[in-house]
Design a protein around this motif. Structure first.
Motif, mmCIF file in Angstrom:
data_model
loop_
_atom_site.group_PDB
_atom_site.id
_atom_site.type_symbol
_atom_site.label_atom_id
_atom_site.label_comp_id
_atom_site.label_asym_id
_atom_site.label_seq_id
_atom_site.Cartn_x
_atom_site.Cartn_y
_atom_site.Cartn_z
ATOM 1 N N LEU A 1 0.831 -1.206 0.000
ATOM 2 C CA LEU A 1 0.000 0.000 0.000
ATOM 3 C C LEU A 1 0.869 1.260 0.000
ATOM 4 N N VAL A 2 1.965 1.223 0.748
ATOM 5 C CA VAL A 2 2.886 2.372 0.777
ATOM 6 C C VAL A 2 3.433 2.641 -0.618
ATOM 7 N N GLY A 3 3.838 1.594 -1.313
ATOM 8 C CA GLY A 3 4.348 1.754 -2.668
ATOM 9 C C GLY A 3 3.303 2.307 -3.609
ATOM 10 N N ASP A 4 2.068 1.828 -3.466
ATOM 11 C CA ASP A 4 0.976 2.317 -4.305
ATOM 12 C C ASP A 4 0.717 3.794 -4.049
ATOM 13 N N ILE A 5 0.707 4.183 -2.767
ATOM 14 C CA ILE A 5 0.471 5.583 -2.422
ATOM 15 C C ILE A 5 1.581 6.472 -2.963
ATOM 16 N N LEU A 6 2.812 6.032 -2.848
ATOM 17 C CA LEU A 6 3.928 6.822 -3.373
ATOM 18 C C LEU A 6 3.766 7.091 -4.863
ATOM 19 N N ASN A 7 3.375 6.083 -5.599
ATOM 20 C CA ASN A 7 3.176 6.246 -7.042
ATOM 21 C C ASN A 7 2.042 7.222 -7.340
ATOM 22 N N GLN A 8 0.990 7.151 -6.552
ATOM 23 C CA GLN A 8 -0.138 8.058 -6.779
ATOM 24 C C GLN A 8 0.220 9.490 -6.397
ATOM 25 N N ILE A 9 0.976 9.649 -5.324
ATOM 26 C CA ILE A 9 1.408 10.978 -4.907
ATOM 27 C C ILE A 9 2.235 11.653 -6.007
ATOM 28 N N LYS A 10 3.110 10.891 -6.627
ATOM 29 C CA LYS A 10 3.928 11.436 -7.722
ATOM 30 C C LYS A 10 3.058 11.895 -8.892
ATOM 31 N N SER A 11 1.965 11.188 -9.130
ATOM 32 C CA SER A 11 1.151 11.444 -10.323
ATOM 33 C C SER A 11 0.388 12.765 -10.268
ATOM 34 N N ILE A 12 0.090 13.271 -9.068
ATOM 35 C CA ILE A 12 -0.715 14.496 -8.992
ATOM 36 C C ILE A 12 0.143 15.765 -8.991
ATOM 37 N N LYS A 13 1.440 15.611 -8.862
ATOM 38 C CA LYS A 13 2.393 16.712 -9.037
ATOM 39 C C LYS A 13 2.113 17.921 -8.139
ATOM 40 N N VAL A 14 1.734 17.673 -6.892
ATOM 41 C CA VAL A 14 1.593 18.767 -5.933
ATOM 42 C C VAL A 14 2.776 18.818 -4.963
ATOM 43 N N TYR A 15 3.597 17.771 -4.981
ATOM 44 C CA TYR A 15 4.809 17.752 -4.168
ATOM 45 C C TYR A 15 5.994 18.052 -5.081
ATOM 46 N N ASN A 16 6.858 18.973 -4.632
ATOM 47 C CA ASN A 16 8.038 19.283 -5.437
ATOM 48 C C ASN A 16 9.113 18.208 -5.223
ATOM 49 N N PRO A 17 10.147 18.185 -6.045
ATOM 50 C CA PRO A 17 11.177 17.130 -5.938
ATOM 51 C C PRO A 17 11.809 17.023 -4.563
ATOM 52 N N LEU A 18 12.036 18.165 -3.903
ATOM 53 C CA LEU A 18 12.631 18.127 -2.570
ATOM 54 C C LEU A 18 11.688 17.464 -1.576
ATOM 55 N N GLU A 19 10.395 17.791 -1.648
ATOM 56 C CA GLU A 19 9.421 17.169 -0.748
ATOM 57 C C GLU A 19 9.364 15.660 -0.965
ATOM 58 N N LEU A 20 9.397 15.227 -2.215
ATOM 59 C CA LEU A 20 9.376 13.797 -2.509
ATOM 60 C C LEU A 20 10.613 13.092 -1.966
ATOM 61 N N LEU A 21 11.755 13.755 -2.060
ATOM 62 C CA LEU A 21 12.990 13.184 -1.530
ATOM 63 C C LEU A 21 12.898 13.031 -0.015
ATOM 64 N N VAL A 22 12.385 14.056 0.665
ATOM 65 C CA VAL A 22 12.233 13.987 2.124
ATOM 66 C C VAL A 22 11.298 12.846 2.511
ATOM 67 N N ILE A 23 10.196 12.690 1.759
ATOM 68 C CA ILE A 23 9.250 11.606 2.036
ATOM 69 C C ILE A 23 9.946 10.255 1.937
ATOM 70 N N LYS A 24 10.701 10.051 0.871
ATOM 71 C CA LYS A 24 11.392 8.771 0.676
ATOM 72 C C LYS A 24 12.421 8.520 1.770
ATOM 73 N N LEU A 25 13.138 9.568 2.186
ATOM 74 C CA LEU A 25 14.137 9.413 3.251
ATOM 75 C C LEU A 25 13.468 9.049 4.574
ATOM 76 N N LYS A 26 12.331 9.665 4.852
ATOM 77 C CA LYS A 26 11.607 9.329 6.086
ATOM 78 C C LYS A 26 11.137 7.880 6.063
ATOM 79 N N LEU A 27 10.599 7.444 4.931
ATOM 80 C CA LEU A 27 10.153 6.057 4.819
ATOM 81 C C LEU A 27 11.319 5.097 5.002
ATOM 82 N N LEU A 28 12.461 5.434 4.429
ATOM 83 C CA LEU A 28 13.649 4.598 4.560
ATOM 84 C C LEU A 28 14.130 4.550 5.999
#
Length: 309
Positions: free
Chosen positions: A273-300
């Protein structure tokens, strides 16, 4: 005659409410507006609920009982939709099987609505605990505002299923239905969709519904992965479907909600489900690249911390 005295369909889904549904149905019987039908859809209760509601049908033909068809998904959403399909009224009021209509609800809202240009009317709701005399307060302070769409998105205003009385022709025009795939957030999804196509609605600050607070209510049950994912989808779809109506505050609010669901599912180790949500979050383009990087680092970080326990 029907134009001067339109029928109201009250649609009530019910499941294992043998000790509560009688009080709900009594409150419907007590309505000062008499031209109503009450469509009760039993979700295959395994207590004596069906016997209780059958007694009401025996006493008053305005009560009509159905069971959810086996080919429809289990749950209140399916029962609400199926009940609507069986109803015949010019106006519809979905209602829950553990709450109470105050006597003038239908009369006040219908009178106001028929004199207005609006497609639905919303009333205030009081919360009570155990006994209806034990009033806690309003369910929400405000049910209307100038920017009602964005304020509903951000929960500054809110109402639940019981409060609105809605024109059937309006529901049919836009083919509004409760999403039967959702385990949570179905009311928010339904009313966001309604609000997205109107320029206004009638409202009364007079409380006409009593909302019962009790341990067995659905809202008190713990979150599950399915409920969290449904809540994510509801808020994700607000951005996806209604971005043109969202202001900056609503976008920020929804971004926080989406991340909250993501992190909760991650703590449950729901990797798919986490992987699915990440893919959907990317698709709506409301998070900038830095925000997406922070999200991935937190998940890691959380994944590594959990694996080390």
């Amino acid at each position: 005659m029907e134009e001067n005295n339109p029928k109201v369909s009250i649609v009530v889904p019910v499941y294992n409410r043998e000790g509560l549904v009688g009080e709900t149905l009594d409150s419907i019987l007590g309505q000062t507006f008499p031209n109503w039908e009450c469509i009760i859809v039993d979700d295959h209760s395994d207590d004596s609920t069906f016997e209780v509601i059958n007694e009401y049908q025996s006493k008053d033909s305005r009560f009509k009982i159905f069971k959810r068809p086996a080919d429809r998904p289990k749950g209140a959403n399916s029962c609400r939709n199926y009940g609507f399909e069986q109803s015949t009224g010019a106006y519809v009021n979905w209602f829950d099987s553990d709450d109470i209509m105050l006597p003038e609800k239908l009369e006040i809202q219908l009178s106001s609505l028929t004199k207005s240009e609006y497609a639905f009317s919303v009333c205030q709701t009081l919360v009570f605990e155990e006994e209806k005399e034990n009033i806690i307060g309003l369910r929400k302070e405000s049910i209307h505002s100038e920017d009602f769409f964005n304020d509903f998105v951000t929960n500054k205003i809110m109402w639940l299923t019981q409060a609105p009385l809605i024109e059937r022709s309006f529901i049919d025009q836009y083919e509004f239905r409760f999403d039967e795939t959702l385990a949570k957030g179905q009311e928010r999804d339904f009313f966001i969709n309604l609000l997205s196509v109107v320029n206004g609605y009638h409202h009364t600050d007079q409380p006409l519904v009593l909302f019962r607070k009790h341990p067995n209510s659905i809202s008190n049950k713990p979150s599950t992965p399915q409920k969290l994912y449904s809540s994510f989808l509801v808020n994700f779809n607000i951005i996806k479907r209604h971005s043109s109506r969202l202001n900056k505050e609503s976008i920020r609010y929804l971004k926080r909600v989406l991340l909250s669901k993501l992190y909760q599912l991650n703590r449950m180790d729901e990797r798919s489900l986490v992987g699915d949500i990440l893919n959907q979050i990317k698709s709506i383009k409301v998070y900038n690249p830095l925000e997406l990087l922070v999200i991935k680092l937190k998940l890691l970080y959380f994944a590594n911390r959990n694996s080390s326990k």
